[in-house]
Design a protein around this motif. Structure first.
Motif, mmCIF file in Angstrom:
data_model
loop_
_atom_site.group_PDB
_atom_site.id
_atom_site.type_symbol
_atom_site.label_atom_id
_atom_site.label_comp_id
_atom_site.label_asym_id
_atom_site.label_seq_id
_atom_site.Cartn_x
_atom_site.Cartn_y
_atom_site.Cartn_z
ATOM 1 N N ARG A 24 -0.594 4.619 6.463
ATOM 2 C CA ARG A 24 0.231 5.347 5.490
ATOM 3 C C ARG A 24 -0.182 6.812 5.411
ATOM 4 N N LYS A 28 2.288 9.900 6.871
ATOM 5 C CA LYS A 28 2.947 10.414 5.665
ATOM 6 C C LYS A 28 3.940 11.527 5.966
ATOM 7 N N ALA A 90 3.558 -0.540 4.737
ATOM 8 C CA ALA A 90 2.713 0.603 4.370
ATOM 9 C C ALA A 90 3.294 1.419 3.225
ATOM 10 N N TYR A 91 4.607 1.487 3.162
ATOM 11 C CA TYR A 91 5.253 2.307 2.144
ATOM 12 C C TYR A 91 5.922 1.466 1.049
#
Length: 96
Positions: A24, A28, A90-91
């Motif tokens: 992540r 980003k 991850a998000y």
């Protein structure tokens, strides 16, 4: 006092969470380049929906879905379905 360390399945889960957190942070900037619609489509793909189902759900054409997916693949350098899932996890777009 004896210190306990996780082993087995718990240790494995902790390592996977740590890898997702690193992923992540590393991705980003790329993820933030996505539009709201691209995030929406990424979420649906990560959940396993195919283009026709996504098109129907969002009331858009299959070609539009294909175009969004192509842009998502380019922006995030996605190579496979597992990459969609990794971004989804991850998000926090999907959950196990």
């Amino acid at each position: 006092m004896e210190r306990l360390y996780p082993t087995g399945p718990i240790d494995n889960l902790m390592r996977q969470i740590s890898r997702l957190q690193r992923f992540r942070v590393e991705k980003k900037d790329r993820f933030e380049e996505l539009t709201g619609r691209e995030v929406e489509i990424l979420t649906l793909v990560a959940r396993g929906l195919k283009n026709p189902a996504i098109a129907k759900k969002l009331d858009i054409s299959r070609v539009t879905v294909q175009n969004h997916r192509a842009r998502i693949r380019d922006k995030l350098n996605i190579q496979s379905q597992s990459d969609y899932i990794k971004y989804g996890l991850a998000y926090d777009l999907i959950q196990l």
